[in-house]
Scaffold this motif. Sequence first.
Motif, short mmCIF file in Angstrom:
data_model
loop_
_atom_site.label_atom_id
_atom_site.label_comp_id
_atom_site.label_asym_id
_atom_site.label_seq_id
_atom_site.Cartn_x
_atom_site.Cartn_y
_atom_site.Cartn_z
N ALA A 113 2.91 3.94 7.73
CA ALA A 113 2.30 2.65 7.40
C ALA A 113 0.94 2.85 6.75
O ALA A 113 0.58 2.15 5.80
CB ALA A 113 2.18 1.79 8.66
N THR A 114 0.18 3.80 7.26
CA THR A 114 -1.14 4.09 6.69
C THR A 114 -1.03 4.60 5.26
O THR A 114 -1.78 4.20 4.38
CB THR A 114 -1.87 5.12 7.56
N VAL A 115 -0.07 5.50 5.04
CA VAL A 115 0.15 6.02 3.69
C VAL A 115 0.51 4.89 2.73
O VAL A 115 -0.03 4.80 1.62
CB VAL A 115 1.27 7.09 3.70
N LEU A 116 1.39 4.02 3.17
CA LEU A 116 1.85 2.93 2.29
C LEU A 116 0.74 1.93 1.98
O LEU A 116 0.77 1.28 0.93
CB LEU A 116 3.04 2.21 2.94
N GLU A 117 -0.23 1.82 2.87
CA GLU A 117 -1.32 0.86 2.66
C GLU A 117 -2.51 1.46 1.94
O GLU A 117 -3.47 0.76 1.63
CB GLU A 117 -1.78 0.31 4.01
N SER A 118 -2.45 2.75 1.65
CA SER A 118 -3.59 3.44 1.03
C SER A 118 -3.60 3.23 -0.48
O SER A 118 -2.66 3.63 -1.18
CB SER A 118 -3.52 4.94 1.34
N ASP A 119 -4.67 2.63 -0.98
CA ASP A 119 -4.78 2.42 -2.42
C ASP A 119 -4.79 3.73 -3.19
O ASP A 119 -4.14 3.86 -4.23
CB ASP A 119 -6.06 1.63 -2.74
N PHE A 120 -5.52 4.72 -2.68
CA PHE A 120 -5.63 5.96 -3.46
C PHE A 120 -4.33 6.77 -3.41
O PHE A 120 -4.03 7.52 -4.34
CB PHE A 120 -6.85 6.80 -3.06
N MET A 121 -3.53 6.61 -2.34
CA MET A 121 -2.23 7.28 -2.34
C MET A 121 -1.30 6.62 -3.35
O MET A 121 -0.54 7.31 -4.05
CB MET A 121 -1.62 7.24 -0.94
N ARG A 122 -1.34 5.29 -3.43
CA ARG A 122 -0.51 4.60 -4.44
C ARG A 122 -0.92 5.03 -5.85
O ARG A 122 -0.07 5.22 -6.71
CB ARG A 122 -0.64 3.09 -4.27
N THR A 123 -2.23 5.18 -6.07
CA THR A 123 -2.71 5.63 -7.37
C THR A 123 -2.22 7.04 -7.68
O THR A 123 -1.76 7.33 -8.79
CB THR A 123 -4.24 5.59 -7.42
#
Length: 207
Positions: A113-123
């Motif tokens: 859930a944390t990974v999915l909510e991370s803006d910089f991971m999505r980037t």
Amino acid sequence: MPDLAPARPDASARPDASARPDASARSAAERGRARAIQLARQQFIAGQRVEMGALAREIGVSRMTLNRWVGSRYRLLGDVNWTFAHHALKTSRKRARGSGIDVVAGTVEGFIATVLESDFMRTFLRQEGEIALRIVTTHSTDLQRNFIAYVAALLEEELPGHTTGMPTDDLAYLIVRIAESFCYVDMITGGEPDATKVGAAIRALLS
């Protein structure tokens, strides 16, 4: 939800003045590696693409020296990702409720859930595409290996003597693959990522 970004990693200690030259060189390389990871983390969080040439220039060394310190760009990005992942896993574990299966499932679900909510991971995933997927889900870096080892240790602590019929390392690998599948399903099959499915699948596996 736990923050994906911890405080910057500690730099290596300064070498003893009486240390042998080879030990001093190793210590200098360790400090250089820590500096490179620190700067790469800053760029990563800022949504910037990490480039080895630019990173070497910012540190003030040649690209060859940087490669000796951190290995390939793949390995550097894997190490940077693990600094975030390890922090998020530890935080999710602290917040997981119950014991045994609930802690294992809650920890991994909370992490995803944390990974999915991370803006910089999505980037990162958007910028790097299939390269990012290889970095986070294959043996091309130490990231997946470290994730599996973390889950294996979690299983040993929370479910000692589990009766799944599988060796702990194999079970940890399966749990990690479940987590990766639901986290990156949009890139794999075009589905919708869902952390809650991670927890449900792990509970079904371990029950």
